[in-house]
Write a protein that holds these residues in place. Structure first.
Motif, mmCIF file in Angstrom:
data_model
loop_
_atom_site.group_PDB
_atom_site.id
_atom_site.type_symbol
_atom_site.label_atom_id
_atom_site.label_comp_id
_atom_site.label_asym_id
_atom_site.label_seq_id
_atom_site.Cartn_x
_atom_site.Cartn_y
_atom_site.Cartn_z
ATOM 1 N N ASP A 3 0.833 -1.211 0.000
ATOM 2 C CA ASP A 3 0.000 0.000 0.000
ATOM 3 C C ASP A 3 0.862 1.254 0.000
ATOM 4 O OD1 ASP A 3 -2.353 -1.408 0.124
ATOM 5 O OD2 ASP A 3 -3.157 -0.246 1.811
ATOM 6 N N LYS A 4 1.830 1.249 0.896
ATOM 7 C CA LYS A 4 2.656 2.445 1.076
ATOM 8 C C LYS A 4 3.435 2.771 -0.191
ATOM 9 C CE LYS A 4 3.099 1.679 6.019
ATOM 10 N NZ LYS A 4 3.969 1.177 7.081
ATOM 11 N N GLU A 5 3.951 1.724 -0.830
ATOM 12 C CA GLU A 5 4.712 1.951 -2.060
ATOM 13 C C GLU A 5 3.820 2.540 -3.152
ATOM 14 O OE1 GLU A 5 6.540 -1.791 -3.051
ATOM 15 O OE2 GLU A 5 7.481 -1.845 -1.059
ATOM 16 N N LEU A 6 2.600 2.008 -3.242
ATOM 17 C CA LEU A 6 1.670 2.494 -4.260
ATOM 18 C C LEU A 6 1.325 3.964 -4.011
ATOM 19 C CD1 LEU A 6 -0.727 -0.581 -4.535
ATOM 20 C CD2 LEU A 6 0.709 0.339 -6.364
ATOM 21 N N ILE A 7 1.082 4.288 -2.757
ATOM 22 C CA ILE A 7 0.715 5.663 -2.418
ATOM 23 C C ILE A 7 1.891 6.605 -2.666
ATOM 24 C CG2 ILE A 7 0.082 7.219 -0.541
ATOM 25 C CD1 ILE A 7 -1.613 4.949 0.626
ATOM 26 N N ARG A 8 3.051 6.236 -2.150
ATOM 27 C CA ARG A 8 4.222 7.109 -2.317
ATOM 28 C C ARG A 8 4.561 7.309 -3.790
ATOM 29 N NH1 ARG A 8 6.911 3.946 2.174
ATOM 30 N NH2 ARG A 8 6.491 5.155 4.071
ATOM 31 N N GLY A 9 4.513 6.212 -4.534
ATOM 32 C CA GLY A 9 4.860 6.286 -5.956
ATOM 33 C C GLY A 9 3.916 7.198 -6.720
ATOM 34 N N SER A 10 2.623 7.109 -6.410
ATOM 35 C CA SER A 10 1.662 7.918 -7.158
ATOM 36 C C SER A 10 1.689 9.375 -6.708
ATOM 37 C CB SER A 10 0.253 7.350 -7.038
ATOM 38 O OG SER A 10 -0.110 7.167 -5.688
ATOM 39 N N MET A 66 -4.269 19.819 0.274
ATOM 40 C CA MET A 66 -3.208 19.040 -0.360
ATOM 41 C C MET A 66 -2.005 18.880 0.570
ATOM 42 S SD MET A 66 -4.632 18.087 -3.071
ATOM 43 C CE MET A 66 -3.584 17.538 -4.411
ATOM 44 N N LEU A 67 -1.765 19.898 1.412
ATOM 45 C CA LEU A 67 -0.648 19.796 2.355
ATOM 46 C C LEU A 67 -0.936 18.770 3.447
ATOM 47 C CD1 LEU A 67 0.498 23.530 2.582
ATOM 48 C CD2 LEU A 67 1.767 21.604 1.601
ATOM 49 N N VAL A 68 -2.223 18.622 3.801
ATOM 50 C CA VAL A 68 -2.574 17.591 4.781
ATOM 51 C C VAL A 68 -2.365 16.202 4.160
ATOM 52 C CG1 VAL A 68 -4.396 16.616 6.224
ATOM 53 C CG2 VAL A 68 -4.222 19.092 5.978
ATOM 54 N N ILE A 69 -2.782 16.053 2.895
ATOM 55 C CA ILE A 69 -2.563 14.769 2.213
ATOM 56 C C ILE A 69 -1.058 14.493 2.125
ATOM 57 C CG2 ILE A 69 -2.897 13.459 0.074
ATOM 58 C CD1 ILE A 69 -5.440 15.091 -0.423
ATOM 59 N N ASP A 70 -0.314 15.530 1.786
ATOM 60 C CA ASP A 70 1.139 15.404 1.694
ATOM 61 C C ASP A 70 1.727 14.948 3.035
ATOM 62 O OD1 ASP A 70 3.389 15.968 -0.190
ATOM 63 O OD2 ASP A 70 4.040 17.228 1.482
ATOM 64 N N ALA A 71 1.220 15.525 4.122
ATOM 65 C CA ALA A 71 1.703 15.141 5.451
ATOM 66 C C ALA A 71 1.361 13.681 5.742
ATOM 67 C CB ALA A 71 1.088 16.056 6.512
ATOM 68 N N ALA A 72 0.151 13.271 5.360
ATOM 69 C CA ALA A 72 -0.252 11.877 5.597
ATOM 70 C C ALA A 72 0.651 10.929 4.810
ATOM 71 C CB ALA A 72 -1.719 11.673 5.213
ATOM 72 N N VAL A 73 0.935 11.283 3.556
ATOM 73 C CA VAL A 73 1.796 10.425 2.736
ATOM 74 C C VAL A 73 3.210 10.353 3.337
ATOM 75 C CG1 VAL A 73 2.849 10.121 0.445
ATOM 76 C CG2 VAL A 73 0.468 10.838 0.621
ATOM 77 N N SER A 74 3.697 11.475 3.835
ATOM 78 C CA SER A 74 5.044 11.458 4.431
ATOM 79 C C SER A 74 5.087 10.734 5.768
ATOM 80 C CB SER A 74 5.609 12.859 4.672
ATOM 81 O OG SER A 74 5.069 13.786 3.813
ATOM 82 N N LEU A 79 1.356 7.298 11.110
ATOM 83 C CA LEU A 79 0.191 8.172 10.968
ATOM 84 C C LEU A 79 -0.313 8.672 12.317
ATOM 85 C CD1 LEU A 79 -2.062 6.685 8.109
ATOM 86 C CD2 LEU A 79 -0.947 8.924 8.190
ATOM 87 N N HIS A 80 -0.098 7.862 13.364
ATOM 88 C CA HIS A 80 -0.606 8.276 14.685
ATOM 89 C C HIS A 80 0.055 9.562 15.179
ATOM 90 C CE1 HIS A 80 2.940 6.758 16.850
ATOM 91 N NE2 HIS A 80 2.978 5.895 15.861
ATOM 92 N N SER A 81 1.227 9.892 14.607
ATOM 93 C CA SER A 81 1.870 11.138 15.022
ATOM 94 C C SER A 81 1.061 12.358 14.563
ATOM 95 C CB SER A 81 3.297 11.223 14.483
ATOM 96 O OG SER A 81 3.279 11.330 13.076
ATOM 97 N N LEU A 82 0.117 12.138 13.630
ATOM 98 C CA LEU A 82 -0.724 13.243 13.145
ATOM 99 C C LEU A 82 -2.051 13.326 13.897
ATOM 100 C CD1 LEU A 82 -0.306 12.841 9.252
ATOM 101 C CD2 LEU A 82 0.907 14.427 10.759
ATOM 102 N N GLU A 83 -2.234 12.421 14.868
ATOM 103 C CA GLU A 83 -3.545 12.321 15.532
ATOM 104 C C GLU A 83 -4.057 13.630 16.104
ATOM 105 O OE1 GLU A 83 -3.857 7.702 16.891
ATOM 106 O OE2 GLU A 83 -4.584 9.210 18.308
#
Ligand code: HEM
Length: 147
Positions: A3-10, A66-74, A79-83
């Motif tokens: 999953d992570k690879e697919l998300i990061r790659g796209s 888009m910056l929130v999505i960017d943060a989630a992808v990074s 992900l819990h660090s963004l809670e």
């Protein structure tokens, strides 16, 4: 892990052009639910939906999304660090009158944008990978509505 690879790659290419992709996403969202436009108080200043989508305030929000999505992808690995951030973000959206039901349409709009932008690279596993990440983000944001 896949999953992570697919998300990061796209996201690698999409993330470099956040605003235009965010505009595709929010154009779709306002098509699915035009009433959401009214939650932006600036919307009273625009004559048409097209007008709204090119106004600085909307582009500003699109950029924030888009910056929130960017943060989630990074932060896919933690992900819990963004809670706290996401919970607070949920609270802010409750305060501006967004309902958690709208997140269904937001999710559809996200997928629509990915499909438009990725073309052939938009596959069933990729779609599922994004949905999985999105549902985690939405689950945390939704806790901002709980009393
Ligand atoms: C702020 C509406 C979805 C991220 C806001 C504001 C409004 C709003 C009216 C306050 C004014 C502004 O900052 O422009 C909506 C609506 C949505 C939606 C109607 C869809 C139903 C999202 C999503 C994200 C997001 C999906 C990210 C995942 C933000 C951020 C802010 C914000 C980061 C700034 C919060 C702050 O001031 O700290 N939103 N929003 N929004 N929105 Fe949204």
């Amino acid at each position: 892990v896949k999953d992570k690879e697919l998300i990061r790659g796209s996201w690698e290419s999409l993330g470099k052009n956040k605003v235009p992709h965010g505009v595709i996403m929010f154009s779709r969202l306002f098509e699915l639910d035009p009433a959401l436009l009214n939650l932006f108080h600036y919307s009273t200043n625009c004559d048409s939906k097209q007008d709204c989508l090119s106004s600085p305030e909307f582009l500003d929000h699109v950029t924030k999304v888009m910056l929130v999505i960017d943060a989630a992808v990074s932060h896919l690995d933690d992900l819990h660090s963004l809670e706290d951030f996401l919970l607070n973000l949920g609270r802010k959206h409750q305060a501006v009158g967004v309902s958690t039901q709208s997140f269904t349409e937001v999710g559809e709009s996200l997928l629509y944008m990915l499909q438009c932008s990725l073309g052939q690279a938009y596959t069933a596993p990729l779609r599922q990978a994004w949905l999985n990440m999105y549902s985690i983000v939405v689950a945390v944001m939704s806790r901002g509505w709980a009393k």
